[in-house]
Write a protein that holds these residues in place. Sequence first.
Motif, short mmCIF file in Angstrom:
data_model
loop_
_atom_site.label_atom_id
_atom_site.label_comp_id
_atom_site.label_asym_id
_atom_site.label_seq_id
_atom_site.Cartn_x
_atom_site.Cartn_y
_atom_site.Cartn_z
N ILE A 157 20.60 64.64 -22.79
CA ILE A 157 21.06 63.39 -23.22
C ILE A 157 20.28 62.22 -23.12
O ILE A 157 20.24 61.33 -24.17
CB ILE A 157 22.42 63.09 -22.15
CG1 ILE A 157 23.46 64.24 -22.70
CG2 ILE A 157 23.16 61.68 -22.68
CD1 ILE A 157 24.67 64.19 -21.68
N PHE A 158 19.56 61.87 -21.99
CA PHE A 158 18.76 60.80 -22.06
C PHE A 158 17.57 60.85 -23.02
O PHE A 158 17.22 59.82 -23.36
CB PHE A 158 18.19 60.81 -20.45
CG PHE A 158 19.19 60.07 -19.57
CD1 PHE A 158 19.52 58.82 -19.57
CD2 PHE A 158 19.51 60.97 -18.40
CE1 PHE A 158 20.45 58.29 -18.97
CE2 PHE A 158 20.43 60.40 -17.39
CZ PHE A 158 21.00 59.01 -17.95
N LEU A 159 16.99 62.23 -23.13
CA LEU A 159 15.81 62.15 -24.03
C LEU A 159 16.30 62.02 -25.56
O LEU A 159 15.68 61.24 -26.32
CB LEU A 159 15.26 63.61 -23.91
CG LEU A 159 14.47 64.05 -22.73
CD1 LEU A 159 14.00 65.45 -22.73
CD2 LEU A 159 13.26 63.17 -22.66
N HIS A 177 27.48 51.46 -16.00
CA HIS A 177 28.27 52.08 -15.08
C HIS A 177 28.37 53.54 -15.45
O HIS A 177 28.03 54.52 -14.66
CB HIS A 177 29.57 51.70 -15.01
CG HIS A 177 30.47 52.35 -14.05
ND1 HIS A 177 30.13 52.41 -12.73
CD2 HIS A 177 31.70 53.05 -14.30
CE1 HIS A 177 31.10 53.33 -12.11
NE2 HIS A 177 31.84 53.47 -13.17
N THR A 178 28.52 53.63 -16.74
CA THR A 178 28.25 55.07 -17.24
C THR A 178 27.02 55.93 -17.05
O THR A 178 26.94 57.34 -16.57
CB THR A 178 28.76 55.30 -18.77
OG1 THR A 178 29.82 54.58 -19.06
CG2 THR A 178 28.78 56.69 -19.38
N LEU A 179 26.00 55.24 -17.22
CA LEU A 179 24.71 55.78 -16.95
C LEU A 179 24.43 56.27 -15.59
O LEU A 179 23.81 57.06 -15.23
CB LEU A 179 23.38 54.90 -17.54
CG LEU A 179 23.55 54.53 -19.11
CD1 LEU A 179 22.42 53.64 -19.50
CD2 LEU A 179 23.02 56.04 -19.66
N LEU A 180 24.95 55.18 -14.72
CA LEU A 180 24.96 55.55 -13.26
C LEU A 180 25.57 56.60 -12.90
O LEU A 180 25.11 57.38 -11.87
CB LEU A 180 25.32 54.13 -12.39
CG LEU A 180 24.14 53.08 -12.48
CD1 LEU A 180 24.82 51.77 -11.83
CD2 LEU A 180 22.83 53.15 -12.18
N GLU A 181 26.81 56.63 -13.45
CA GLU A 181 27.43 57.94 -13.24
C GLU A 181 26.94 59.21 -13.56
O GLU A 181 26.86 60.13 -12.99
CB GLU A 181 28.94 58.06 -13.97
CG GLU A 181 29.87 57.00 -13.08
CD GLU A 181 30.32 57.28 -11.78
OE1 GLU A 181 30.53 58.46 -11.65
OE2 GLU A 181 30.42 56.50 -10.85
N LEU A 182 26.10 59.25 -14.65
CA LEU A 182 25.58 60.30 -15.26
C LEU A 182 24.23 60.69 -14.27
O LEU A 182 24.22 61.81 -13.99
CB LEU A 182 24.92 60.25 -16.71
CG LEU A 182 25.52 60.44 -17.90
CD1 LEU A 182 25.10 59.91 -19.00
CD2 LEU A 182 26.31 61.71 -17.97
#
Length: 53
Positions: free
Chosen positions: A25-27, A2-7
């Motif tokens: 952040i993703f890299l 859920h946190t990744l989807l919010e990001l």
Amino acid sequence: MHTLLELIKGMSESSAQGFFGVLGIFLFLITMIGAGIYRVKEQLEKEEKNHHL
């Protein structure tokens, strides 16, 4: 998850600075996961070599 989807959602609605911040952040996350996998594989190879001795 859920946190990744919010990001990702926030990334699409943010400024250029926010976009590149989330991209960073993703890299960083991908780099850390890759390094972890590499180190585990390296350790497994060392253990296999030690069992053959």
